[in-house]
Design an enzyme around this catalytic site. Sequence first.
Site, mmCIF file in Angstrom:
data_model
loop_
_atom_site.group_PDB
_atom_site.id
_atom_site.type_symbol
_atom_site.label_atom_id
_atom_site.label_comp_id
_atom_site.label_asym_id
_atom_site.label_seq_id
_atom_site.Cartn_x
_atom_site.Cartn_y
_atom_site.Cartn_z
ATOM 1 C CG HIS A 127 -1.961 -1.031 1.252
ATOM 2 N ND1 HIS A 127 -2.820 -1.255 0.193
ATOM 3 C CD2 HIS A 127 -2.268 -1.963 2.198
ATOM 4 C CE1 HIS A 127 -3.620 -2.271 0.501
ATOM 5 N NE2 HIS A 127 -3.299 -2.722 1.702
HETATM 6 ZN ZN LIG Z 1 -4.017 -6.908 3.112
#
Ligand SMILES: [Zn+2]
Length: 394
Positions: free
Chosen positions: A136
């Site tokens: 992320h």
């Molecule tokens: Zn995850």
Amino acid sequence: MSGRAQLMWDDQVTAYDFGPGHPMDPVRLKLTWGLVRAFGLDARLKVVAAPPAGESTLELVHRSDYIAAVRRASADPLAAQGGSEARYGIGSMDNPAFAAMHEASALIAGQSVGAAEAVWRGEADHAVNFAGGLHHAMPGEAAGFCVYNDAALAVARLLESGAERVVYVDTDVHHGDGVQTAFWDEPRVLTISLHESPRTLFPHTGWPEETGGAVAEGGAVNVALPAGTGDAGWLRAFHAVVPELVAAFRPQVLVSQHGVDTHVEDPLAHLAVSLDAQRVVAEACHRLAHEHAEGRWVALGGGGYAVADVVPRAWTHLVGIAAGAPVAPETAVPQEWQEQVYALTRGSVPARMTDGAAARWTGFDDGGYDPASRLDQAVLATRRAAFPLHGLLP
Ligand SMILES: [Zn+2]
């Protein structure tokens, strides 16, 4: 069908620790390493500790002002918790600042970059970094428990080393948004992410219509699965999308991210997959690397918040598969490891390396699809959006 493998490990990766109560508890890494050793898998491959990623490597993906912010937060976590680095995503509930944050994050990134280098140079066919997969992290922002995007950095190092085609497959329950962003305009990289629908889960991106920038159309592929998908649906979706695209793209290296927060017991998501299905996907990635990338395979960890019950068993299977010494599902977990679990968590764990699930599925191409099934609708949406861009029939 196996090859020389290496496992990236340095005890110091467990310093990647957002503190008490945070879901990303480094005990999951300690217990995985413990289970790998309890099975003797560390003797079946080469265990290597790579150096931390340096500034110029981190800058392959990250902005220098962001790296500077991580260094400041690392040196003065209290100020960062007070909001001094808020615009960089640091000091939030998800990404609290901690002492030596830069060093621990750069060390994890270094293991993934080292894995990529070893595979590219031919020192190993397969390299695993289960501490990695921090997919992320954005070029200029920490996000979703991720500080430096080791997965994107591994891919970036492959490109820098001369790779012309790399496929990244992300089977974490969350969308691999940071890696997709890093290579949005990069025709040499195909990112494929299978995840729970953005409708119900962080980071709320990863729709089938996200297919890459104008100069790299088809370079991003997203499968947005309904909550509650389960083994049969998850495996059906994987096999209906990934193998054909990998075959069409002809990668020189396969990089896969094996977040295991897809599991039914995971506290943060709702995909309801078993350990047995996760093992099937790890085997499938291994096979795809041999079929299409001359065996070159970099396998990373990722999410996974059932830190004792699920993560260590799932990633030990991954290591066993890479080592050419797969652990049979019905194998009992070693007593000494159960003792380690008790010592570190005061809890007990499942007794075997299986959830007892059949992990069966039916293929999309044999038997056709069911237009009333939400799963099949999701798969078809992805194939319609992405397959023609690769010269494939949806
Ligand atoms: Zn995850």
